[in-house]
Write an enzyme that holds these catalytic residues in place. Structure first.
Site, PDB file in Angstrom:
ATOM      1  N   CYS A  91     -12.991   1.537 -15.043  1.00  0.00           N
ATOM      2  CA  CYS A  91     -11.550   1.789 -15.206  1.00  0.00           C
ATOM      3  C   CYS A  91     -11.026   1.410 -16.587  1.00  0.00           C
ATOM      4  O   CYS A  91      -9.894   1.745 -16.928  1.00  0.00           O
ATOM      5  CB  CYS A  91     -10.754   1.051 -14.132  1.00  0.00           C
ATOM      6  SG  CYS A  91     -11.319   1.457 -12.487  1.00  0.00           S
ATOM      7  N   HIS A 349      -4.488   7.239 -11.183  1.00  0.00           N
ATOM      8  CA  HIS A 349      -5.476   6.428 -11.892  1.00  0.00           C
ATOM      9  C   HIS A 349      -6.739   7.262 -12.089  1.00  0.00           C
ATOM     10  O   HIS A 349      -7.682   7.178 -11.309  1.00  0.00           O
ATOM     11  CB  HIS A 349      -5.748   5.177 -11.051  1.00  0.00           C
ATOM     12  CG  HIS A 349      -6.811   4.266 -11.575  1.00  0.00           C
ATOM     13  ND1 HIS A 349      -7.310   4.306 -12.863  1.00  0.00           N
ATOM     14  CD2 HIS A 349      -7.490   3.261 -10.948  1.00  0.00           C
ATOM     15  CE1 HIS A 349      -8.246   3.373 -12.998  1.00  0.00           C
ATOM     16  NE2 HIS A 349      -8.377   2.744 -11.857  1.00  0.00           N
ATOM     17  N   CYS A 379      -7.945  -4.116 -14.166  1.00  0.00           N
ATOM     18  CA  CYS A 379      -9.139  -4.644 -13.517  1.00  0.00           C
ATOM     19  C   CYS A 379     -10.213  -3.566 -13.573  1.00  0.00           C
ATOM     20  O   CYS A 379      -9.909  -2.387 -13.739  1.00  0.00           O
ATOM     21  CB  CYS A 379      -8.838  -5.052 -12.086  1.00  0.00           C
ATOM     22  SG  CYS A 379      -8.181  -3.722 -11.065  1.00  0.00           S
ATOM     23  N   GLY A 381     -14.074  -2.210 -11.902  1.00  0.00           N
ATOM     24  CA  GLY A 381     -15.081  -2.287 -10.854  1.00  0.00           C
ATOM     25  C   GLY A 381     -16.317  -3.052 -11.305  1.00  0.00           C
ATOM     26  O   GLY A 381     -16.712  -2.995 -12.465  1.00  0.00           O
TER      27      GLY A 381
HETATM   28  C1  LIG Z   1      -6.221   5.178  -0.542  1.00  0.00           C
HETATM   29  C2  LIG Z   1      -6.854   6.544  -0.673  1.00  0.00           C
HETATM   30  C3  LIG Z   1      -8.197   6.589   0.086  1.00  0.00           C
HETATM   31  C4  LIG Z   1      -5.914   7.586  -0.093  1.00  0.00           C
HETATM   32  O1  LIG Z   1      -6.445   8.838  -0.331  1.00  0.00           O
HETATM   33  P1  LIG Z   1      -5.714  10.142   0.196  1.00  0.00           P
HETATM   34  O2  LIG Z   1      -5.755  10.156   1.679  1.00  0.00           O
HETATM   35  O3  LIG Z   1      -6.331  11.309  -0.510  1.00  0.00           O
HETATM   36  O4  LIG Z   1      -4.244   9.858  -0.335  1.00  0.00           O
HETATM   37  P2  LIG Z   1      -2.978  10.752  -0.389  1.00  0.00           P
HETATM   38  O5  LIG Z   1      -2.225  10.368  -1.617  1.00  0.00           O
HETATM   39  O6  LIG Z   1      -3.346  12.197  -0.221  1.00  0.00           O
HETATM   40  O7  LIG Z   1      -2.115  10.272   0.828  1.00  0.00           O
HETATM   41  C5  LIG Z   1      -2.520  10.531   2.182  1.00  0.00           C
HETATM   42  C6  LIG Z   1      -1.299  10.543   3.049  1.00  0.00           C
HETATM   43  O8  LIG Z   1      -0.693   9.261   3.065  1.00  0.00           O
HETATM   44  C7  LIG Z   1       0.718   9.413   3.116  1.00  0.00           C
HETATM   45  N1  LIG Z   1       1.327   8.808   1.920  1.00  0.00           N
HETATM   46  C8  LIG Z   1       0.747   8.528   0.723  1.00  0.00           C
HETATM   47  N2  LIG Z   1       1.631   7.936  -0.086  1.00  0.00           N
HETATM   48  C9  LIG Z   1       2.785   7.832   0.589  1.00  0.00           C
HETATM   49  C10 LIG Z   1       4.057   7.320   0.282  1.00  0.00           C
HETATM   50  N3  LIG Z   1       4.337   6.786  -0.911  1.00  0.00           N
HETATM   51  N4  LIG Z   1       5.024   7.375   1.238  1.00  0.00           N
HETATM   52  C11 LIG Z   1       4.763   7.918   2.438  1.00  0.00           C
HETATM   53  N5  LIG Z   1       3.569   8.439   2.782  1.00  0.00           N
HETATM   54  C12 LIG Z   1       2.603   8.391   1.875  1.00  0.00           C
HETATM   55  C13 LIG Z   1       1.004  10.900   3.198  1.00  0.00           C
HETATM   56  O9  LIG Z   1       1.061  11.291   4.535  1.00  0.00           O
HETATM   57  C14 LIG Z   1      -0.224  11.487   2.545  1.00  0.00           C
HETATM   58  O10 LIG Z   1      -0.489  12.787   2.960  1.00  0.00           O
HETATM   59  P3  LIG Z   1       0.241  14.043   2.222  1.00  0.00           P
HETATM   60  O11 LIG Z   1      -0.080  13.930   0.761  1.00  0.00           O
HETATM   61  O12 LIG Z   1      -0.376  15.229   2.858  1.00  0.00           O
HETATM   62  O13 LIG Z   1       1.709  13.891   2.460  1.00  0.00           O
HETATM   63  C15 LIG Z   1      -7.142   6.906  -2.158  1.00  0.00           C
HETATM   64  O14 LIG Z   1      -5.931   7.140  -2.840  1.00  0.00           O
HETATM   65  C16 LIG Z   1      -7.910   5.812  -2.865  1.00  0.00           C
HETATM   66  O15 LIG Z   1      -9.085   5.586  -2.586  1.00  0.00           O
HETATM   67  N6  LIG Z   1      -7.274   5.148  -3.831  1.00  0.00           N
HETATM   68  C17 LIG Z   1      -7.909   4.100  -4.608  1.00  0.00           C
HETATM   69  C18 LIG Z   1      -8.816   4.712  -5.626  1.00  0.00           C
HETATM   70  C19 LIG Z   1      -9.676   3.665  -6.289  1.00  0.00           C
HETATM   71  O16 LIG Z   1     -10.371   2.901  -5.653  1.00  0.00           O
HETATM   72  N7  LIG Z   1      -9.648   3.653  -7.622  1.00  0.00           N
HETATM   73  C20 LIG Z   1     -10.355   2.659  -8.378  1.00  0.00           C
HETATM   74  C21 LIG Z   1      -9.564   1.412  -8.419  1.00  0.00           C
HETATM   75  S1  LIG Z   1     -10.445   0.115  -9.141  1.00  0.00           S
END
Ligand SMILES: CC(C)(COP(=O)(O)OP(=O)(O)OC[C@H]1O[C@@H](n2cnc3c(N)ncnc32)[C@H](O)[C@@H]1OP(=O)(O)O)[C@@H](O)C(=O)NCCC(=O)NCCS
Length: 393
Positions: A91, A349, A379, A381
């Protein structure tokens, strides 16, 4: 040691993985476009003036593999003599790339270098296509390989970051980003060609290109009630959700770094100097605490205190870790100086691009507010933190 001046720092919009506007645009095209845009924006700079391209990428394989730094040097029309490398510090890759470009200038090995980053999380998934952890080592040290979301759960649990606090933080990210986007504050964005494919009447694929000029992951209508209803994603009894995690995103960014001699030759007004950069290791199973160690190490190295810093970009990999770092750094009362236009929870991100993307955002905000010192940190990984100090010119 010479100074490293940043004269241009730009980014594409950040767009949601798979569902967003850049999902069908290949990473090489994103990167070639933003590198070209960075050179074009730097008055008087010619592509042949650039010594090297350092490009951050966290999963440099498939479409963004084979040393995308060199491939895109050619695709973007740099002459053969302009070399290119791919830099991976997960990252922090984009920031590491800018630091390496700056270091070349500082030691006198180059007069102009570009540091940047790219990640298409639509084309190459988080974790890559073929992870092959060492069988014995990973058995005993699984911490190095666990999902980043688990490390966020670990931080939340170990240091008592509540679900409610994480959701409030996430809400703030979306609110700030929405306001900044509406107000045209993301001046570092270059409107970017975005490819889509449709089927014509004969059933053949046709490519269309539109221009994307905004971050499409911002949810204007986010509210606490909606956030609080989301289920934990990484642990059944956990608190880390899709709403309080960073989004998976596509994007690219580029920063042009120059020596003073070159700045004078081209009669440019630099934006900032890269004053200092550092990295530090921490426990892999709580990698999110990285900025907590990287920022003090950086400031000590630069002979400054945290009070001297007027703006921070602290990557919101997860609300849990960002909030914990902010608290432990004693910055909770200074939220008006941190991620002022939102962070990765709302803006995304794009892993290897993020360090370069946040540089462009931080410098735009420092310029807009006339802030002398800005710190970017994230941060990383595997258990690391990275941080950089920029001084406005
Ligand atoms: C957490 C994670 C698995 C979610 O993935 P995802 O399911 O594809 O996420 P989405 O943004 O599409 O959100 C899924 C659902 O959650 C809900 N949602 C997400 N954010 C929301 C918000 N702010 N308010 C309300 N609902 C929300 C919605 O229902 C959304 O579906 P929709 O887009 O069809 O409306 C993914 O974002 C992730 O892994 N993030 C971290 C990435 C990471 O590790 N990076 C490295 C860091 S070191």
């Amino acid at each position: 040691m010479r100074d490293a001046y940043i004269v241009t720092s730009v980014r594409t919009p950040g767009c949601k993985r798979a569902k967003g506007a850049l999902a069908h645009t290949r990473p090489e095209d994103l990167l070639a476009f933003i590198l070209g845009a960075a050179v074009k924006k730097t008055a008087g700079l010619k592509k042949e003036d650039v010594d090297d391209l350092m490009i951050g990428c966290a999963f440099p394989e498939a479409e963004q593999g084979l040393n995308i730094g060199r491939i895109v040097s050619q695709m973007a029309g740099f002459p053969d003599a302009v070399s290119g490398a791919t830099i991976n510090r997960f990252c922090a890759s984009g920031l590491e790339a800018i630091a390496q470009a700056a270091m070349r200038v500082m030691v006198g090995w180059a007069d102009v270098a570009i540091g940047g980053g790219v990640e298409s999380m639509s084309y190459i998934p988080l974790g890559g296509y073929m992870p092959r952890p060492h069988p014995q080592w990973s058995n005993e040290h699984a911490d190095l390989y666990i999902a980043m979301g688990i490390t966020a759960e670990n931080v939340a649990r170990a240091y008592g970051v509540s679900r409610e606090d994480q959701d409030v933080f996430a809400l703030q990210s979306h609110q700030r980003a929405a306001e900044a986007s509406r107000g045209g504050k993301f001046t570092e964005i270059v409107p970017t060609p975005a490819v889509t494919y449709t089927q014509n009447a004969q059933g053949l694929g046709e490519q269309e290109t539109q221009v994307q000029d905004f971050d499409d992951g911002i949810r204007e209508d986010t509210n606490l009630e909606g956030l609080s209803k989301l289920r934990p994603v990484f642990a059944v009894q956990g608190s880390v959700t899709a709403g309080n995690s960073s989004q998976m995103t596509d994007g690219a960014a580029a920063t042009v770094v120059m020596s003073e001699a070159m700045v004078e030759k081209l009669d440019l007004k630099p934006i900032a100097r890269l004053r200092s950069y550092t990295t530090v290791g921490c426990r892999p199973d709580e990698m999110g605490v990285g900025p907590l160690y990287a920022i003090p190490k950086l400031l000590k190295q630069a002979g400054l205190s945290i009070e001297d810093v007027g703006l921070f970009e602290i990557n919101e990999a997860f609300a849990a870790q960002a909030l914990y770092c902010i608290r432990e750094l004693g910055l909770e009362g200074r939220m008006d100086q941190i991620n002022v236009n939102g962070g990765a929870i709302a803006l995304g991100h794009p892993l290897g691009c993020t360090g370069a993307k946040l540089c462009a955002t931080l410098l735009a905000n420092m310029q807009a507010r006339g802030v002398q010192y800005g710190v970017e940190s994230m941060c990383v990984g595997g258990g690391m933190g990275a941080a950089a100090l920029f001084e406005l010119c």
